[in-house]
Design a protein around this motif. Structure first.
Motif, mmCIF file in Angstrom:
data_model
loop_
_atom_site.group_PDB
_atom_site.id
_atom_site.type_symbol
_atom_site.label_atom_id
_atom_site.label_comp_id
_atom_site.label_asym_id
_atom_site.label_seq_id
_atom_site.Cartn_x
_atom_site.Cartn_y
_atom_site.Cartn_z
ATOM 1 N N UNK A 80 -35.208 45.855 22.005
ATOM 2 C CA UNK A 80 -35.662 44.879 22.947
ATOM 3 C C UNK A 80 -36.552 45.545 23.990
ATOM 4 N N UNK A 81 -37.682 44.967 24.257
ATOM 5 C CA UNK A 81 -38.632 45.513 25.211
ATOM 6 C C UNK A 81 -38.270 45.082 26.633
ATOM 7 N N UNK A 84 -35.618 54.441 28.097
ATOM 8 C CA UNK A 84 -34.535 54.717 27.145
ATOM 9 C C UNK A 84 -34.166 56.206 27.189
ATOM 10 N N UNK A 85 -35.157 57.095 27.150
ATOM 11 C CA UNK A 85 -34.893 58.537 27.168
ATOM 12 C C UNK A 85 -34.211 58.954 28.471
ATOM 13 N N UNK A 99 -44.529 52.751 25.629
ATOM 14 C CA UNK A 99 -44.318 54.073 26.212
ATOM 15 C C UNK A 99 -43.396 54.004 27.436
ATOM 16 N N UNK A 100 -43.477 52.945 28.202
ATOM 17 C CA UNK A 100 -42.589 52.781 29.356
ATOM 18 C C UNK A 100 -41.165 52.500 28.882
ATOM 19 N N UNK A 101 -41.023 51.631 27.902
ATOM 20 C CA UNK A 101 -39.692 51.350 27.356
ATOM 21 C C UNK A 101 -39.054 52.614 26.794
ATOM 22 N N UNK A 140 -38.946 64.082 29.485
ATOM 23 C CA UNK A 140 -39.398 62.701 29.298
ATOM 24 C C UNK A 140 -40.243 62.267 30.510
ATOM 25 N N UNK A 141 -41.175 61.364 30.276
ATOM 26 C CA UNK A 141 -42.152 60.994 31.300
ATOM 27 C C UNK A 141 -41.525 60.610 32.640
#
Length: 147
Positions: A1-2, A14-15, A8-10, A63-64
């Protein structure tokens, strides 16, 4: 689910949540804010103990969203970087509100370092450990005899 509609943000959300859950598991807590605060403090100490070039290289493994946390407030040209011999004392001061005693602080630092090492390749992890101040190396090596 987004969550955001941007892949990339999702993915980075998550990370980041995965890293926070790993820290929470290691600290045996359900307090996500505590895990986040501990992660932030330890990342900033690691960043400020590394030579600038290595601090930037290390960030590439994060992670970002965590990378943004890592860089928060960083002034690489600022001369008051953390002296390697003072790293543990600074951690004790910064993590004190989250701890009952020194063993709690050691456990928090180890939880974050182990989570970082789980998220990066082995050679980068070994390089990171070698670049940390001896007091932080000791904390990691205490629970991990084979770096």
């Amino acid at each position: 689910m987004s969550v955001s509609g941007v892949t990339v943000i999702d993915r980075t959300i998550h990370e980041t949540n995965f890293w926070l859950r790993r820290i929470m598991d290691r600290l045996k807590t359900d307090d996500q804010q505590r895990a986040f605060s501990v992660l932030r403090v330890v990342l900033h100490i690691i960043r400020d103990c590394l030579p600038t070039e290595h601090a930037v290289q290390f960030s590439n493994h994060l992670p970002m969203l965590i990378r943004g946390l890592y860089y928060e407030g960083w002034r690489p040209s600022h001369e008051l970087r953390v002296a390697r011999e003072h790293a543990l004392g600074i951690l004790e001061t910064e993590l004190g509100p989250f701890a009952h005693d020194l063993s709690d602080i050691e456990e928090m630092v180890t939880a974050v370092i182990d989570t970082i090492l789980d998220g990066i390749d082995e050679s980068s992890g070994e390089k990171l450990i070698r670049m940390l101040p001896p007091s932080l190396q000791k904390l990691w090596l205490t629970g991990n005899p084979d770096p």
